[in-house]
Design a protein around this motif. Structure first.
Motif: not given
Length: 209
Positions: A34-51, A100-109
């Motif tokens: 697919a080509a569309a970028q997903p819409s945001p979901s609710s933020p999950g837990a993050v570590s001290d480095d923001g990941r 939110e987690a996988y969208r932190f590490y991927s974009e686009g298709t």
């Protein structure tokens, strides 16, 4: 469940989308169609480095046997790829196609393909279980802040687990239990190597044991 012979560019051009069965989604396919970028979901837990914090079920385990790289930049590409892979399994476990987690590490298709892949598990009320091994990584980093990565996946001990019944769909090991991936990545403004495009092929001769 069906979760260096060629150069990176040549291999990426030969890869095709991989198929699954009609009863449940294919573990590990994560195809980027697919080509569309997903819409945001609710933020999950993050570590001290923001990941994002990736806390998988105890029965979902991975081994990243990338081999010896000894290069700081290439190691970072592999590390962020490993996090993306685990983040997709987390989204499946939590039944959230817009996690939110996988969208932190991927974009686009790549992100859109992951959303579609995760949605298949949600539709079938299933998740992944078992052990998955990743190996034989080949990384090429470019001066423009992009990278190409080819790697293998061994799905022979990873299966689908149906949430309503707890049944694990144990399938026999075949040549299609081994998958080759080609990824295109870019280092974003936060210093994260995000996957922008991802292709895969089952039964690759490169990945057979």
């Amino acid at each position: 469940m069906k979760r260096r012979s060629l150069g990176l560019a040549a291999l990426a051009m030969t890869l095709t989308a991989c198929g699954g069965n009609t009863d449940a989604p294919a573990k590990g396919s994560d195809k980027a169609s697919a080509a569309a970028q997903p819409s945001p979901s609710s933020p999950g837990a993050v570590s001290d480095d923001g990941r994002p914090v990736i806390d998988l079920p105890s029965d979902v385990t991975h081994a990243f046997d990338w081999g010896t790289i000894d290069d700081t930049v290439e190691d970072a590409v592999l590390a962020d790829t490993a996090q993306r892979i685990k983040a997709v399994d987390l989204a499946i476990a939590e039944q959230d196609p817009l996690h939110e987690a996988y969208r932190f590490y991927s974009e686009g298709t790549a992100a859109a393909g992951s959303e579609q892949y995760i949605q298949e598990f949600v539709d079938h009320k299933a998740r992944t279980t078992g052990f998955t091994r990743f190996y034989d990584a080949d990384v090429s980093v470019h001066e423009d802040g992009t990278a190409a990565l080819v790697y293998c996946e061994d799905q022979s001990r990873a299966f689908n687990k149906f949430l309503d019944t707890g049944k694990v769909d144990v399938t026999p090991v075949t040549k299609n239990s081994y998958v080759v991936y080609a990824a295109a990545l870019r280092k974003n403004g936060n210093g994260v190597w995000v996957t922008e495009r991802l292709s895969s092929q089952r039964g690759s001769a490169r990945c057979q044991p």
